[in-house]
Design a protein around this motif. Structure first.
Motif, PDB file in Angstrom:
ATOM      1  N   GLY A 152       0.791  -1.222   0.000  1.00 29.06           N
ATOM      2  CA  GLY A 152       0.000   0.000   0.000  1.00 29.06           C
ATOM      3  C   GLY A 152       0.826   1.275   0.000  1.00 29.06           C
ATOM      4  O   GLY A 152       0.554   2.200  -0.771  1.00 29.06           O
ATOM      5  N   GLY A 153       1.833   1.352   0.864  1.00 26.26           N
ATOM      6  CA  GLY A 153       2.656   2.561   0.933  1.00 26.26           C
ATOM      7  C   GLY A 153       3.416   2.818  -0.349  1.00 26.26           C
ATOM      8  O   GLY A 153       3.539   3.961  -0.802  1.00 26.26           O
ATOM      9  N   VAL A 154       3.930   1.760  -0.958  1.00 33.92           N
ATOM     10  CA  VAL A 154       4.681   1.876  -2.212  1.00 33.92           C
ATOM     11  C   VAL A 154       3.757   2.385  -3.322  1.00 33.92           C
ATOM     12  O   VAL A 154       4.110   3.317  -4.067  1.00 33.92           O
ATOM     13  CB  VAL A 154       5.302   0.521  -2.604  1.00 33.92           C
ATOM     14  CG1 VAL A 154       5.922   0.584  -3.994  1.00 33.92           C
ATOM     15  CG2 VAL A 154       6.333   0.085  -1.564  1.00 33.92           C
ATOM     16  N   ILE A 155       2.571   1.808  -3.424  1.00 32.31           N
ATOM     17  CA  ILE A 155       1.622   2.210  -4.463  1.00 32.31           C
ATOM     18  C   ILE A 155       1.173   3.648  -4.245  1.00 32.31           C
ATOM     19  O   ILE A 155       1.125   4.449  -5.192  1.00 32.31           O
ATOM     20  CB  ILE A 155       0.430   1.238  -4.530  1.00 32.31           C
ATOM     21  CG1 ILE A 155       0.917  -0.145  -4.976  1.00 32.31           C
ATOM     22  CG2 ILE A 155      -0.658   1.773  -5.465  1.00 32.31           C
ATOM     23  CD1 ILE A 155      -0.134  -1.248  -4.888  1.00 32.31           C
ATOM     24  N   ARG A 156       0.870   4.004  -2.992  1.00 30.71           N
ATOM     25  CA  ARG A 156       0.458   5.385  -2.702  1.00 30.71           C
ATOM     26  C   ARG A 156       1.539   6.373  -3.132  1.00 30.71           C
ATOM     27  O   ARG A 156       1.244   7.398  -3.749  1.00 30.71           O
ATOM     28  CB  ARG A 156       0.173   5.552  -1.214  1.00 30.71           C
ATOM     29  CG  ARG A 156      -1.127   4.954  -0.772  1.00 30.71           C
ATOM     30  CD  ARG A 156      -1.388   5.188   0.727  1.00 30.71           C
ATOM     31  NE  ARG A 156      -2.610   4.519   1.102  1.00 30.71           N
ATOM     32  CZ  ARG A 156      -2.668   3.287   1.596  1.00 30.71           C
ATOM     33  NH1 ARG A 156      -1.569   2.589   1.804  1.00 30.71           N
ATOM     34  NH2 ARG A 156      -3.834   2.747   1.900  1.00 30.71           N
ATOM     35  N   LEU A 157       2.787   6.054  -2.807  1.00 24.00           N
ATOM     36  CA  LEU A 157       3.879   6.958  -3.161  1.00 24.00           C
ATOM     37  C   LEU A 157       4.012   7.094  -4.676  1.00 24.00           C
ATOM     38  O   LEU A 157       4.139   8.204  -5.210  1.00 24.00           O
ATOM     39  CB  LEU A 157       5.187   6.467  -2.542  1.00 24.00           C
ATOM     40  CG  LEU A 157       6.310   7.496  -2.510  1.00 24.00           C
ATOM     41  CD1 LEU A 157       7.230   7.246  -1.332  1.00 24.00           C
ATOM     42  CD2 LEU A 157       7.100   7.487  -3.791  1.00 24.00           C
ATOM     43  N   VAL A 173      -4.723   8.728  -1.127  1.00 23.33           N
ATOM     44  CA  VAL A 173      -4.734   7.726  -2.192  1.00 23.33           C
ATOM     45  C   VAL A 173      -5.267   6.419  -1.608  1.00 23.33           C
ATOM     46  O   VAL A 173      -4.649   5.829  -0.731  1.00 23.33           O
ATOM     47  CB  VAL A 173      -3.318   7.512  -2.777  1.00 23.33           C
ATOM     48  CG1 VAL A 173      -3.358   6.480  -3.901  1.00 23.33           C
ATOM     49  CG2 VAL A 173      -2.726   8.828  -3.266  1.00 23.33           C
ATOM     50  N   GLU A 174      -6.414   5.982  -2.105  1.00 21.35           N
ATOM     51  CA  GLU A 174      -7.022   4.757  -1.586  1.00 21.35           C
ATOM     52  C   GLU A 174      -6.428   3.539  -2.288  1.00 21.35           C
ATOM     53  O   GLU A 174      -6.427   3.451  -3.512  1.00 21.35           O
ATOM     54  CB  GLU A 174      -8.537   4.789  -1.807  1.00 21.35           C
ATOM     55  CG  GLU A 174      -9.239   3.672  -1.088  1.00 21.35           C
ATOM     56  CD  GLU A 174     -10.756   3.803  -1.150  1.00 21.35           C
ATOM     57  OE1 GLU A 174     -11.408   2.748  -1.190  1.00 21.35           O
ATOM     58  OE2 GLU A 174     -11.255   4.932  -1.165  1.00 21.35           O
ATOM     59  N   VAL A 175      -5.914   2.619  -1.472  1.00 19.69           N
ATOM     60  CA  VAL A 175      -5.276   1.408  -2.006  1.00 19.69           C
ATOM     61  C   VAL A 175      -5.716   0.236  -1.133  1.00 19.69           C
ATOM     62  O   VAL A 175      -5.076  -0.086  -0.137  1.00 19.69           O
ATOM     63  CB  VAL A 175      -3.727   1.535  -2.012  1.00 19.69           C
ATOM     64  CG1 VAL A 175      -3.106   0.273  -2.592  1.00 19.69           C
ATOM     65  CG2 VAL A 175      -3.279   2.758  -2.794  1.00 19.69           C
ATOM     66  N   GLY A 176      -6.825  -0.393  -1.508  1.00 23.68           N
ATOM     67  CA  GLY A 176      -7.333  -1.518  -0.733  1.00 23.68           C
ATOM     68  C   GLY A 176      -6.553  -2.792  -0.995  1.00 23.68           C
ATOM     69  O   GLY A 176      -5.745  -2.870  -1.927  1.00 23.68           O
ATOM     70  N   GLY A 191      -4.539   5.868 -11.845  1.00 24.96           N
ATOM     71  CA  GLY A 191      -5.620   5.632 -10.902  1.00 24.96           C
ATOM     72  C   GLY A 191      -6.024   4.192 -10.845  1.00 24.96           C
ATOM     73  O   GLY A 191      -5.398   3.340 -11.452  1.00 24.96           O
ATOM     74  N   ALA A 192      -7.076   3.959 -10.093  1.00 25.44           N
ATOM     75  CA  ALA A 192      -7.497   2.589  -9.862  1.00 25.44           C
ATOM     76  C   ALA A 192      -8.098   1.972 -11.110  1.00 25.44           C
ATOM     77  O   ALA A 192      -8.827   2.606 -11.855  1.00 25.44           O
ATOM     78  CB  ALA A 192      -8.519   2.546  -8.725  1.00 25.44           C
ATOM     79  N   VAL A 193      -7.770   0.718 -11.330  1.00 19.74           N
ATOM     80  CA  VAL A 193      -8.375  -0.073 -12.396  1.00 19.74           C
ATOM     81  C   VAL A 193      -9.649  -0.703 -11.859  1.00 19.74           C
ATOM     82  O   VAL A 193     -10.659  -0.779 -12.504  1.00 19.74           O
ATOM     83  CB  VAL A 193      -7.384  -1.158 -12.894  1.00 19.74           C
ATOM     84  CG1 VAL A 193      -8.078  -2.096 -13.852  1.00 19.74           C
ATOM     85  CG2 VAL A 193      -6.188  -0.519 -13.547  1.00 19.74           C
ATOM     86  N   ARG A 194      -9.572  -1.149 -10.621  1.00 17.29           N
ATOM     87  CA  ARG A 194     -10.754  -1.748  -9.995  1.00 17.29           C
ATOM     88  C   ARG A 194     -10.794  -1.374  -8.537  1.00 17.29           C
ATOM     89  O   ARG A 194      -9.867  -0.997  -7.952  1.00 17.29           O
ATOM     90  CB  ARG A 194     -10.755  -3.262 -10.185  1.00 17.29           C
ATOM     91  CG  ARG A 194      -9.936  -4.035  -9.204  1.00 17.29           C
ATOM     92  CD  ARG A 194     -10.022  -5.531  -9.457  1.00 17.29           C
ATOM     93  NE  ARG A 194     -11.006  -6.151  -8.638  1.00 17.29           N
ATOM     94  CZ  ARG A 194     -10.804  -6.510  -7.375  1.00 17.29           C
ATOM     95  NH1 ARG A 194      -9.693  -6.269  -6.768  1.00 17.29           N
ATOM     96  NH2 ARG A 194     -11.757  -7.114  -6.716  1.00 17.29           N
TER      97      ARG A 194
END
Length: 194
Positions: A152-157, A173-176, A191-194
């Motif tokens: 999550g932290g890597v993707i948010r960054l 940044v939402e990363v479920g 951005g999010a794909v799903r």
């Protein structure tokens, strides 16, 4: 994505044994539900020619399964590991709110200025993640679609960076769990794909 953009997707690991906590670089495995989440996340994704994974088991184990199942090359990149949370590693939000509520609140308001005690410095985390991101873009620019399995932290960054946002906006940044995100140099398209 335009033809000039690299084909890079980011996948966060699924639910992990031990529940939600500041897991950081603890090497906890996925739960059965986490495995299901990840398998469902990639069902309609790709096709990918390359998988790059964090070395932590919650990412790597699924990456190995997916690479073997689809006949895709896999490489492990330690720069895709989650930030190390220092003294907060393995502790839950609830625990920390009982013992260090001000520190937790400050961290969520401004993780750059108020990192957890003993944590990996945010500038070091940023430098290693953005170096990994540059390599992912290079692989994608070679005409290969790349899947990076990470945290999550890597993707948010990475998403903050391509959007031109400061690191103080990481929490925006939402990363479920098991969420799949397209990474593009074009900020409006990240951005999010799903």
């Amino acid at each position: 994505m335009s033809r000039a953009d690299p084909g890079v997707d980011l996948l966060r690991h699924g639910a992990v044994e031990g529940g939600t906590r500041f897991r950081g670089q603890r090497d906890d495995p996925l739960t059965p539900a986490g495995w299901r989440q990840m398998r469902e996340a990639v069902e309609s994704g790709g096709p990918w020619e390359v998988i790059v994974s964090s070395p932590l088991i919650r990412c790597k184990a699924f990456a190995e399964e997916l690479a073997a199942e689809r006949g895709i090359s896999l490489s492990i990149d330690s720069r895709l590991a989650e930030i190390h949370f220092g003294e907060w590693e393995g502790r839950s939000y609830g625990e920390l709110m009982l013992t260090s509520p001000l520190a937790v609140t400050r961290f969520f308001d401004d993780p750059v200025q108020y990192p957890p005690p003993g944590a990996e410095p945010m500038d070091v985390f940023r430098a290693r993640v953005l170096a990994a991101q540059a390599d992912l873009f290079s692989r994608g620019a070679e005409g290969r679609r790349v899947l990076a399995i990470t945290h999550g932290g890597v993707i948010r960054l990475m998403l903050c960076h391509v959007r031109g946002w400061p690191m103080q906006r990481l929490k925006d940044v939402e990363v479920g769990h098991a969420s799949l995100h397209a990474l593009s140099r074009v900020t409006e398209q990240a951005g999010a794909v799903r």
